[in-house]
Design a protein around this motif. Structure first.
Motif, mmCIF file in Angstrom:
data_model
loop_
_atom_site.group_PDB
_atom_site.id
_atom_site.type_symbol
_atom_site.label_atom_id
_atom_site.label_comp_id
_atom_site.label_asym_id
_atom_site.label_seq_id
_atom_site.Cartn_x
_atom_site.Cartn_y
_atom_site.Cartn_z
ATOM 1 N N SER A 168 0.806 -1.228 0.000
ATOM 2 C CA SER A 168 0.000 0.000 0.000
ATOM 3 C C SER A 168 0.832 1.268 0.000
ATOM 4 O O SER A 168 0.356 2.326 -0.406
ATOM 5 C CB SER A 168 -0.917 0.023 1.242
ATOM 6 O OG SER A 168 -0.137 0.087 2.433
ATOM 7 N N GLU A 169 2.101 1.178 0.442
ATOM 8 C CA GLU A 169 2.868 2.404 0.585
ATOM 9 C C GLU A 169 4.366 2.118 0.619
ATOM 10 O O GLU A 169 4.807 1.141 1.240
ATOM 11 C CB GLU A 169 2.459 3.118 1.884
ATOM 12 C CG GLU A 169 3.155 4.443 2.124
ATOM 13 C CD GLU A 169 2.795 5.044 3.473
ATOM 14 O OE1 GLU A 169 3.081 6.244 3.674
ATOM 15 O OE2 GLU A 169 2.226 4.328 4.331
ATOM 16 N N LEU A 170 5.129 2.966 -0.052
ATOM 17 C CA LEU A 170 6.580 2.965 0.073
ATOM 18 C C LEU A 170 6.928 4.087 1.045
ATOM 19 O O LEU A 170 7.126 5.240 0.649
ATOM 20 C CB LEU A 170 7.241 3.176 -1.294
ATOM 21 C CG LEU A 170 6.891 2.140 -2.376
ATOM 22 C CD1 LEU A 170 7.569 2.486 -3.679
ATOM 23 C CD2 LEU A 170 7.265 0.728 -1.913
ATOM 24 N N ALA A 171 6.979 3.746 2.318
ATOM 25 C CA ALA A 171 7.152 4.753 3.364
ATOM 26 C C ALA A 171 8.622 5.117 3.531
ATOM 27 O O ALA A 171 9.500 4.601 2.836
ATOM 28 C CB ALA A 171 6.578 4.234 4.680
ATOM 29 N N ASP A 172 8.900 6.012 4.485
ATOM 30 C CA ASP A 172 10.260 6.506 4.683
ATOM 31 C C ASP A 172 11.240 5.389 5.018
ATOM 32 O O ASP A 172 12.364 5.363 4.516
ATOM 33 C CB ASP A 172 10.279 7.547 5.804
ATOM 34 C CG ASP A 172 9.570 8.828 5.393
ATOM 35 O OD1 ASP A 172 9.417 9.046 4.176
ATOM 36 O OD2 ASP A 172 9.161 9.592 6.282
ATOM 37 N N SER A 173 10.818 4.456 5.866
ATOM 38 C CA SER A 173 11.745 3.411 6.298
ATOM 39 C C SER A 173 11.182 2.007 6.130
ATOM 40 O O SER A 173 11.745 1.049 6.640
ATOM 41 C CB SER A 173 12.130 3.625 7.772
ATOM 42 O OG SER A 173 10.973 3.604 8.599
ATOM 43 N N SER A 174 10.056 1.869 5.443
ATOM 44 C CA SER A 174 9.457 0.545 5.309
ATOM 45 C C SER A 174 8.590 0.460 4.063
ATOM 46 O O SER A 174 8.151 1.476 3.517
ATOM 47 C CB SER A 174 8.598 0.219 6.539
ATOM 48 O OG SER A 174 7.507 1.117 6.626
ATOM 49 N N VAL A 175 8.376 -0.772 3.622
ATOM 50 C CA VAL A 175 7.383 -1.063 2.593
ATOM 51 C C VAL A 175 6.164 -1.608 3.334
ATOM 52 O O VAL A 175 6.243 -2.637 3.999
ATOM 53 C CB VAL A 175 7.908 -2.095 1.581
ATOM 54 C CG1 VAL A 175 6.835 -2.409 0.540
ATOM 55 C CG2 VAL A 175 9.174 -1.596 0.910
ATOM 56 N N ASN A 176 5.048 -0.911 3.230
ATOM 57 C CA ASN A 176 3.870 -1.254 4.034
ATOM 58 C C ASN A 176 2.878 -2.094 3.242
ATOM 59 O O ASN A 176 2.506 -1.748 2.118
ATOM 60 C CB ASN A 176 3.177 0.014 4.539
ATOM 61 C CG ASN A 176 4.025 0.766 5.547
ATOM 62 O OD1 ASN A 176 4.878 0.188 6.216
ATOM 63 N ND2 ASN A 176 3.805 2.067 5.659
ATOM 64 N N PHE A 177 2.460 -3.201 3.878
ATOM 65 C CA PHE A 177 1.405 -4.045 3.331
ATOM 66 C C PHE A 177 0.099 -3.753 4.058
ATOM 67 O O PHE A 177 0.086 -3.466 5.263
ATOM 68 C CB PHE A 177 1.740 -5.534 3.547
ATOM 69 C CG PHE A 177 2.753 -6.096 2.601
ATOM 70 C CD1 PHE A 177 2.370 -6.719 1.425
ATOM 71 C CD2 PHE A 177 4.105 -6.024 2.897
ATOM 72 C CE1 PHE A 177 3.309 -7.254 0.561
ATOM 73 C CE2 PHE A 177 5.057 -6.560 2.044
ATOM 74 C CZ PHE A 177 4.661 -7.183 0.869
ATOM 75 N N VAL A 178 -1.022 -3.840 3.340
ATOM 76 C CA VAL A 178 -2.327 -3.880 3.992
ATOM 77 C C VAL A 178 -2.786 -5.337 4.018
ATOM 78 O O VAL A 178 -2.614 -6.076 3.046
ATOM 79 C CB VAL A 178 -3.372 -3.006 3.270
ATOM 80 C CG1 VAL A 178 -3.040 -1.537 3.421
ATOM 81 C CG2 VAL A 178 -3.512 -3.377 1.809
ATOM 82 N N VAL A 179 -3.340 -5.736 5.156
ATOM 83 C CA VAL A 179 -3.867 -7.091 5.325
ATOM 84 C C VAL A 179 -5.312 -6.935 5.782
ATOM 85 O O VAL A 179 -5.569 -6.386 6.854
ATOM 86 C CB VAL A 179 -3.047 -7.889 6.363
ATOM 87 C CG1 VAL A 179 -3.599 -9.307 6.501
ATOM 88 C CG2 VAL A 179 -1.578 -7.914 5.980
#
Length: 224
Positions: A168-179
């Protein structure tokens, strides 16, 4: 049912009082008294009382709306007027909530009907929205497979509803998944906590990094 009886009783008493006042004025008018001044006094008194009880009357009217429209009932978990909790009592002028830490919050009904009402118990099923981050160096296919396996394997996750797992997002320090699995409303928090814990254990076991905020400190040495 108890709320219905209370409202009916209150309206009955109010109507009975108004009828008594009208009957009294009619009776003394038949005796030859000039009632115009009395009517003016009663009208002025009624206006003054109405202004003084404006807030209470607003709460009462809101109570009528709550029982007529029934956006929630006793026992429902709701968010009203910025407060979340289980509705314990719905009275004429106010509603009593019990919060998660067992506090009693009494909210005037006017504040409830003038803001958004969220009823978490209204539907039999709910969707859980989890956001889980992995490091930029992690294998995204592996992380996605683990998230899908953990979620679909949980016994309380509804098998006839699609499970969504995606970046869902390429954040500052992480690749975020939605579950996003679907569950019965009563099972919401059990599944939320258990899936989150199991994902952490699986990531640790299979070497998927979970990022956390870090700061690099650079020390420069200057000659005296």
């Amino acid at each position: 049912k108890e709320f219905d009886k209370t409202v009916v009783s209150f309206i009955g008493i109010l109507a009975y009082g108004i009828f008594d006042i009208i009957a009294f004025i009619v009776a003394i008018s038949h005796l030859g008294f000039n009632t115009s001044s009395l009517v003016a006094i009663v009208g002025a008194a009624g206006l003054a009382i109405g202004l003084a009880l404006q807030g209470s009357l607003s709460n009462f009217a809101s109570g009528i709306l709550l029982i007529t429209l029934k956006p929630f009932k006793a026992g429902d978990f709701v968010e009203v007027a910025g407060t979340s909790g289980i509705a314990e009592e719905i009275n004429i002028f106010s509603t009593q909530l019990r919060t998660g830490d067992n506090k009693t919050v009494i909210i005037p009904n006017g504040g409830i009907t003038s803001s958004n009402i969220t009823n978490f118990s209204a539907k039999p099923t709910r969707r859980i929205d989890l956001v889980i981050g992995v490091g930029y160096s992690a294998d995204l296919a592996q992380a996605k497979a683990i998230l899908m396996q953990v979620t679909s394997a949980h016994e309380l996750v509804l098998k006839d509803e699609a499970i969504t797992v995606g970046v869902s997002e390429l954040a500052d320090s992480s690749v975020n998944f939605v579950v996003r699995p679907w569950v019965k409303t009563d099972d919401y928090w059990d599944v939320y906590w258990e899936v989150t814990e199991t994902v952490k254990k699986r990531f640790d076991a299979e070497g998927v990094s979970i990022p956390f905020p870090q700061r690099d400190v650079h020390v420069y040495k200057h000659d005296a």
